[in-house]
Structures are given as C-alpha cells and as structure tokens.
Scaffold this active site. Sequence first.
Site: not given
Ligand code: ADP
Length: 330
Positions: A21, A31, A33, A35, A82, A113, A135-137, A139, A181, A196, A224, A226
Amino acid sequence: MSEHTPSPKKIRRIGVLTSGGDAPGMNAAIRSVVRTCIQYGVIPVGVHRGYNGLINSDVVELNARSVNGITSRGGTMLYTARCPEFVKPEGVQKAVNACRYLGIDGLITIGGDGTFRGARDLANAGINTVAIPGTIDNDIACTHYSIGFDTAANTAIDAIDKLADTMQSHERCSVVEVMGRGAGHLALYCGLACGAAAILIPEKAFDFEKDIIEKIREGHYNGKRHFLIIVAEGVGCTDEIAKRVREQTGIETRVSTLGHIQRGGSPSARDRVMASRMGHYAVMRLLEGKSNIVVCYRDAHLCDIPISEALDMHKDLDSYMYQVACDIAI
Ligand code: ADP
C-alpha cells in the site's frame, strides 16, 4: 573495526523500491535515499512497481534532479504494486538474478510487513537489503512510527471535522469508517483527536448496548445533539452498526467511509522529516555492510533490528490511549 573483520564489499549501486500500500511520505524517503547515495558516491537506482520491477528489470538510474520537488507530493514516484510471483522461491531467484545483472549491490524496500517478508527473502538469497516501514496503518510492531501515519491521521481528522459541522447542524449521528486493515491504531488516534463518543476497533471487544447505545442515550438526555462513532475498517460491519444505532436511538444516523482519501495528499512535516531520516539511515547501514534489517523509530531515535525478529513481534494497541478516549467521551 578490528583488523580481522572483513571490510564491507564496495557498494556501487543501491536500488530503492516502494511496495504494498502507498503511504504519504514515501517520496520523501526515496528522495533521501537518492541524495544520500549521491553524497556518498553510490549510484541510486529506482525500481518501479515494487518487486515486479526487480523481476522484470524495470528500473531507472536516478540523479539528484530526478527527485526535485517530490517531498511535498503524496503517493510514490516509483509506483507501487503487489507481486504474487515474488512470494514463490522462483520469483525471489529471478529478482536476485536481475540484481546481479543490473549491478544492484544493495536494496532499500519501503512498505509494510508483506514488503519486509520479501526483503528478508532477498537478503537470505544474498542481496543486501534494508527495509523501511511505510504504512498508514502504523501496525508494524518493531517501530513506534511508520511513514504515512501522521498524514493519514490528519487527513482523516480534517474530513471528520467537516462531517461534524454538517452532522451537528442536522443533529445526526455519524458513523465513520477509518482505514487500518486489521489494526485499530489509526482509528483510535482519530477517534481521540475528534472526540468520538465511541471508538470501535478490532483489538477491543465492545458491548453494543453499554458502550454505544447507553452512551448516546445518556448524552442525548444531557443535551448532546451530535454523535460521532469511529469504526476501524477491521471491525467490518459499519453499515450494520449504523442501522442498529438508528433503530435503537431514533437518531438519524449516516455512514461515511473515508476510504482511499486517507492515503493521499501532501505529507505532513512529521512524515517528511521521518521519511528523510529513515532514508538516510538505511543507506548508511548498507554502506556499513549491514543487511536483513528494518529501520525502526523507538524512544525518539532511529535504530535497526533483524527483519525476522521484526516479523515475529506483535504490536499491542496503546491501551492507555484507549482508556483516555473512553474516559473523556462523556
Ligand atoms: P505491505 O507491504 O503493505 O504489507 P503486501 O502484504 O501486499 O503489502 O506485500 C507487498 C508485497 O510484498 C507482495 O505483493 C509480495 O510481492 C511481497 N510479499 C508479501 N508477502 C511475502 C512473503 N511471505 N514472501 C515474500 N514476499 C512477500
């Protein structure tokens, strides 16, 4: 370095890619990296569309001017995608062969991840790789911060404030679905920032009657007019929640799903600065000969840990932040 420690192999080219994502701030990391590479005599190579670009040798040599003016732009100039092929060993081998052919001695991967798993596989196959959390999450367990979170939170907060104006005028209840997610970090942060009445996140079980309906009834009784309910994407039944609120309280209730606008927009100062620092840090570690690590931000400084360790960690929700949000939502 002791006289017995082999000096790291001279790095001539460093590749950089964004994967999974997109997140605002990825451009600032690219940028930085680029520079930093130039500053230290290394040729930076941009890899298009995540791991797809490696497998298909879809790369471009970059220079200091290639990254002019991108800090203020959301998205990623290298595109992201992906790549299911990369999850298989044959895909990784293709990428390794391409790196060798293209003379890429080190790689920086920016993503979540999934991207880290790919980076680990590449590193294990002999390509020096450093991962940056984007990632915006927010997580990713090994780091307190990931690129994009701050901008996404501010974008969501801005949208929710606008919604609140109109909902307040009509004395309605708004149920707002926030991205993230399977994680509730973004939803909790936005819920607290926007006041909230209830924040529903996957990490915390909730009692519909007690945590939502009773709160709304009590608030309504006290004047209240709203109500804002934040629902994390990972909870997964936003329409159903709104329907029940409408039926049980009689208050007109509307659902707004913020969706992908949360990913876009000009990155905040925090994301730009953090991304620039992480990009620089990643290049420096590669130049030292380090590999198979994630750049982390912990206790107000940058550090790194092995990717496999990072992937084994589990990120807990900030329970105190949740308690604060609950305590002051009266
Ligand atoms: P994010 O990095 O945001 O978690 P994804 O889970 O879609 O997004 O993973 C991004 C890309 O990383 C995948 O499309 C794939 O190419 C690679 N990837 C994900 N999981 C694995 C894995 N278990 N082994 C190797 N490459 C992976």
